[in-house]
Write an enzyme that holds these catalytic residues in place. Structure first.
Site, PDB file in Angstrom:
ATOM      1  N   THR A 540       3.478  45.208  27.655  1.00 49.69           N
ATOM      2  CA  THR A 540       2.272  45.111  28.480  1.00 49.69           C
ATOM      3  C   THR A 540       1.280  46.384  28.454  1.00 49.69           C
ATOM      4  OG1 THR A 540       3.475  43.798  30.202  1.00 49.69           O
ATOM      5  CG2 THR A 540       1.578  45.127  30.905  1.00 49.69           C
ATOM      6  N   PHE A 542      -1.615  48.579  30.007  1.00 46.28           N
ATOM      7  CA  PHE A 542      -1.992  48.922  31.327  1.00 46.28           C
ATOM      8  C   PHE A 542      -3.385  49.771  31.170  1.00 46.28           C
ATOM      9  CE2 PHE A 542       2.297  48.238  32.002  1.00 46.28           C
ATOM     10  CZ  PHE A 542       2.466  47.659  33.515  1.00 46.28           C
TER      11      PHE A 542
END
Length: 661
Positions: A540, A542
């Site tokens: 992921t 960010f």
């Protein structure tokens, strides 16, 4: 016409252009901007614009047919945003995707009155304080204001609560006494065509709210704005306050249709005064909401702590409780129309979070705070610990939107926001938040490996599980494992950590959560199975967001901590843009050609619908930078300038360092 000058124009070339225009009886006004210098010309067009376009030093010529030049969309296609510092290091911005509220009594009556009203409107969400010290009244026997003493009370109350001061100027003779007290001058409806006053105010280069005249057309109103702009200021805010018609049910007739009409004609921000338009207290709030729904950049309303005894316009003044409800309603409405409500930075914020530590408590002890969505144990919390050192507090809030709002309000220094996952794709909500919250910038990014586990209360096994809770993306990332247990019912949660919290609270061997294994220790859960994601290459990305509407001094402590935490020698290597394209063939192709022209490698291109504009889209582009120094900063500025020449709307989201895995 508007003449855009080349960046490398010489002084001699500029003098030659001015001499040519003067010989054609044009009045000229040179405006030096961050990206270009332009010459606005006013006069009867007696020359072919092509003759001007071929002059040395001229980049292009933009003919303007309307009688108002500098106020027109042709002169400046992008929306103007008026910036007003508030004394707490914050810059209040009027325009763009923000909704601002200006509130206070019609007239300053006493120090006690102003301090009481200022306290109430600031607590409810006003970002500027209004009040009249010199009152132009229909009757010579009515209260005329306290004069300079009223200005002193107004300024003291504004400074006490971080509210810039807005007050009406009725004559140019008051400029010397008002200049030390006033942050924003208001030109009332009666003075809209007081051209001498407008020229004097424009020369001050301070923000001016220009109210529409009682019987003025939109063109006449914009011509008055032209006086201010041509005199030197570029900080003009238009205010619709109702016009005089044959209708007598209300004080005036509020012309909300003027808002969308003005949007197509001018780049200037537009606010609405429902108090003077309606003149009846219980009808002010509905029209304030209607103004926001129609696209206004803000409202200016009258609020009095005891309106029944007000010395001026008590019948149309809201009680503080009514204003508070109006602001709560606007907070609910703003996201629906794709906007965010501007707030004053609180010295002692009081907004709780969903984690162990509240945002307010963390800020009060002087810590650098980074907020994230979810509960303790969320992947975003792990990203914070990876990106920052132990001196930064990770504080949970309830939603992604709350991250952005906490950062804007000064309740947090940074926010950690998931933007995309290698398996489940983009977090579209946060792309939308980046478009709506213009007062934040991306200042950093990192990629975190995501490893999911199935967690359940003690005694549970794979055979006892019936209900599985997690974030929708986590459920998608574990779809293969879940397909082996088709009998399990799946439930969405705000975050993986929230799912773990919920399962711990519910208890029962039939409940389980998909989350990071660290949550097992935090919430006294058992790990039933680790590594259940579809692909071990599950990452992921960010982004770290920070406010961009604070003056440098107000950001210095947090920025110093940020530089320390990010490590020495870390240089930005990414730039992110957001842009919309014109509705014509090849528009996107031309915009993307800008990146190719500057040899920038796009690592991501994402599109999202523009709220309120069916079949129109924002495009998000991430571009790699080889290095970042003064020369590269100018390079990025050139890219932005070129993109603006092709796109309909453009914004630089940030220039930042991208962390590794």
């Amino acid at each position: 016409m508007v003449i855009v000058l080349k960046k490398n124009i010489t002084a001699e070339e500029k003098e030659r252009i001015s001499a040519f225009l003067g010989g054609q009886n044009f009045k000229t006004n040179e405006i030096a901007g961050e990206e270009a210098t332009i010459i606005a010309t006013v006069g009867k067009l007696m020359v072919d614009p092509r003759e001007v376009a071929i002059l040395p030093g001229v980049e292009r010529v933009i003919p303007i047919s309307k009688p108002y030049k500098m106020a027109s969309r042709e002169f400046k296609p992008a929306n103007t945003v008026v910036e007003i510092p508030n004394g707490r290091g914050q810059i209040i911005r009027v325009g763009g995707q923000r909704v601002v509220a200006i509130a206070g009594p019609c007239a300053v009556e006493s120090r006690e009155q102003m301090m009481a009203v200022a306290a109430r409107v600031a607590a409810s969400g006003a970002v500027m304080l209004r009040g009249g010290a010199y009152k132009p009244r229909t009757s010579p026997y009515s209260f005329q204001g306290l004069g300079e003493k009223g200005l002193q009370y107004l300024k003291e109350a504004g400074e006490a609560f971080g509210l810039p001061v807005v007050t009406e100027i009725v004559s140019s003779e008051y400029i010397p006494v008002m200049k030390d007290y006033v942050d924003v001058y208001q030109v009332g409806a009666r003075n809209m065509q007081n051209f001498d006053l407008l020229k004097r105010l424009g020369a001050l280069n301070k923000p001016v709210i220009l109210k529409r005249g009682l019987s003025s057309t939109i063109e006449e109103w914009l011509m008055s704005a032209e006086y201010l702009l041509s005199a030197g200021t570029d900080r003009v805010i238009l205010c619709e306050r109702g016009i005089r018609t044959y209708e007598r049910a209300t004080r005036n007739t509020l012309d909300l249709s003027a808002i969308p009409v003005l949007r197509s004609l001018t780049h200037l921000p537009i606010i609405v005064d429902p108090s003077h338009a309606i003149g009846i207290r219980d009808k002010v709030a509905p029209m304030g909401l209607a103004a926001v729904a129609a696209g206004a950049d803000g409202i200016i309303v009258e609020v009095h702590n005891n309106p029944d005894k007000a010395l001026s316009d008590g019948a149309q003044s809201l009680y503080p409780e009514q204003f508070d409800k109006l602001m709560r309603d606007i907070e609910a409405l703003a996201p629906v129309v794709g906007k965010e409500v501007a707030h004053i930075r609180q010295e002692h914020p009081d907004a709780g979070g969903a984690g162990k530590t509240s945002v307010s408590a963390a800020k009060k002890d002087g810590s650098v705070v980074c907020v994230y969505s979810g509960n303790r144990g969320a992947y975003a919390e792990q990203a914070i610990s990876r990106y920052f050192d132990k001196g930064t507090q990770a504080v949970a809030v309830k939603s992604f939107r709350d991250i952005f709002q906490a950062v804007i309000d000064g309740k947090a220094d940074y926010g950690m926001v998931p933007i995309e996952n290698s398996l489940a794709g983009s977090v579209y909500e946060n792309y939308d938040n980046l478009s709506q919250f213009e007062d934040v910038s991306i200042v950093g990014a990192l990629t975190l490996r995501i490893q999911h586990s199935l967690l359940a209360p003690a005694g549970a096994t794979l055979d006892t599980v019936k209900h599985v809770y997690s974030h929708p993306q986590a459920l998608a990332q574990c779809s293969r494992f879940l397909s082996e247990h088709k009998e399990w019912k799946k439930y969405d949660a705000v975050s993986t950590a929230t799912a773990a919290t919920l399962v711990a609270e519910k208890g029962g061997v039939e409940n389980a959560a998909i989350a990071s294994a660290v949550n097992a220790e935090y919430y006294n859960l058992t790990i039933l199975k680790e590594g259940i994601e579809n692909d071990p290459r599950n990452y992921t990305r960010f982004v770290v967001i920070a406010p961009n509407h604070y003056e440098k001094e107000a950001r210095s402590a947090a920025d110093a901590a940020f530089r320390c935490q990010c490590g020495a020698g870390v240089h930005p290597n990414m730039a992110s843009f957001i842009f919309s394209v014109k509705n014509e063939p090849g528009a996107l192709y031309e915009c993307l050609g800008i990146f190719q022209q500057y040899k920038l490698n796009l690592t991501r291109l994402e599109s999202r619908p523009i709220l309120g504009k069916p079949w129109r889209y924002w495009f998000y582009a991430d571009a790699e930078l080889k290095s970042y120094d003064k020369e590269t900063a100018e390079y990025v500025s050139s890219v932005l300038s070129s993109l603006k020449s092709k796109a309909e709307d453009v914004r630089l989201l940030g220039v930042y360092a991208e962390g590794g895995k």
